[in-house]
Write an enzyme that holds these catalytic residues in place. Sequence first.
Site, PDB file in Angstrom:
ATOM      1  N   PRO A   1       1.800   2.708 -16.483  1.00 42.43           N
ATOM      2  CA  PRO A   1       0.439   3.121 -16.820  1.00 42.43           C
ATOM      3  C   PRO A   1      -0.208   3.925 -15.698  1.00 42.43           C
ATOM      4  CG  PRO A   1       0.524   0.757 -16.345  1.00 42.43           C
ATOM      5  CD  PRO A   1       1.936   1.257 -16.359  1.00 42.43           C
ATOM      6  N   ASP A   2      -0.984   4.935 -16.094  1.00 46.01           N
ATOM      7  CA  ASP A   2      -1.790   5.661 -15.116  1.00 46.01           C
ATOM      8  C   ASP A   2      -3.087   4.883 -14.960  1.00 46.01           C
ATOM      9  OD1 ASP A   2      -3.348   7.289 -13.622  1.00 46.01           O
ATOM     10  OD2 ASP A   2      -3.284   9.015 -14.980  1.00 46.01           O
ATOM     11  N   PHE A   3      -3.230   4.258 -13.814  1.00 43.98           N
ATOM     12  CA  PHE A   3      -4.367   3.356 -13.631  1.00 43.98           C
ATOM     13  C   PHE A   3      -5.706   4.073 -13.659  1.00 43.98           C
ATOM     14  CE2 PHE A   3      -0.804   1.334 -11.217  1.00 43.98           C
ATOM     15  CZ  PHE A   3      -0.499   0.438 -12.226  1.00 43.98           C
ATOM     16  N   ARG A   4      -5.655   5.406 -13.494  1.00 42.95           N
ATOM     17  CA  ARG A   4      -6.919   6.152 -13.460  1.00 42.95           C
ATOM     18  C   ARG A   4      -7.292   6.765 -14.806  1.00 42.95           C
ATOM     19  NH1 ARG A   4      -4.714   6.814  -8.447  1.00 42.95           N
ATOM     20  NH2 ARG A   4      -6.077   6.151  -6.774  1.00 42.95           N
TER      21      ARG A   4
ATOM     22  N   ASN B   1       3.075   8.495  -6.229  1.00 35.82           N
ATOM     23  CA  ASN B   1       3.570   7.328  -6.956  1.00 35.82           C
ATOM     24  C   ASN B   1       4.248   6.337  -6.016  1.00 35.82           C
ATOM     25  OD1 ASN B   1       2.649   8.681  -9.211  1.00 35.82           O
ATOM     26  ND2 ASN B   1       4.643   9.593  -9.658  1.00 35.82           N
TER      27      ASN B   1
ATOM     28  N   ASP C   1       6.428   3.930  -7.326  1.00 33.66           N
ATOM     29  CA  ASP C   1       7.430   3.239  -8.146  1.00 33.66           C
ATOM     30  C   ASP C   1       8.883   3.486  -7.753  1.00 33.66           C
ATOM     31  OD1 ASP C   1       7.951   5.866  -9.261  1.00 33.66           O
ATOM     32  OD2 ASP C   1       6.172   5.563 -10.505  1.00 33.66           O
TER      33      ASP C   1
ATOM     34  N   HIS D   1       1.319   7.054  -0.864  1.00 30.08           N
ATOM     35  CA  HIS D   1       0.582   5.811  -1.126  1.00 30.08           C
ATOM     36  C   HIS D   1       1.441   4.565  -0.934  1.00 30.08           C
ATOM     37  CE1 HIS D   1      -2.508   8.194  -3.770  1.00 30.08           C
ATOM     38  NE2 HIS D   1      -2.601   8.460  -2.490  1.00 30.08           N
TER      39      HIS D   1
END
Length: 250
Positions: free
Chosen positions: A33-36, A101, A103, A118
Amino acid sequence: MEEGLRRAAELLSSSRQAVALTGAGVSTESGIPDFRSPGGLWSRYDPSEFATLSSFLRDPVRFYQLASEFLSVFTAEPNEGHRALAELEEMGLLKAVITQNVDGLHQAAGSKRVVELHGNLRECRCLSCGTVLPIEVLAEKLVQRGEIPPRCGCGGLLKPNVILFGESLPAEALREAFELVSRCDLLLVAGSSLMVSPANFLPPMAVEAGAELLIVNEEPTPMDAFASVVLRGKTGKVLPELVRRVKEIR
Ligand SMILES: [Zn+2]
């Protein structure tokens, strides 16, 4: 789109120091999911209330309850967009991928030089003694043993090695990203809306240094007007098409 793809492929194949900058859009097609985005984590919970370092320290239980939404990250697989970027590196056309990302899917797809702005989810760190452990240790405590918050053997809090809001970015990654972008002759932005620092000031830096800017994103970005080519669409569709065109003209 056709004309844009052709032009982008020409620019890419004639570049010598191309670098990619990727954002959440590259990973959403892997089910992360794109948290933003609207409906994403940040639209339902105020990040300043739980995703900052101080709120983590104040209420680690709440952080880990909400972190269950991140668990898809551990089972996700790279998609065609990740693989296209790895292929460009393999072909000698891409020096590095700078990513927002956490991940690890670029590495899973075969990219060798990945700069993670990040942080990453491969490791966790004890906030008391500084021990760095594989993320599996944390996941096991959290999922199998229901230990919330998970703690180090010394009793200190374990925190995933991702950068929370209010935390400073990893200095070494930032330095490497600046160096790559200031020397690049082409910056390929993929799946980033370019709204978040430091990703939002890397493209202007590239343009000022005289580099070509290619943007592949579903939504408009503030840098579209400065781009040589903007390709609107999903990165998992557009990037493989771009690689195909590059192969045709090489
Ligand atoms: Zn410890």
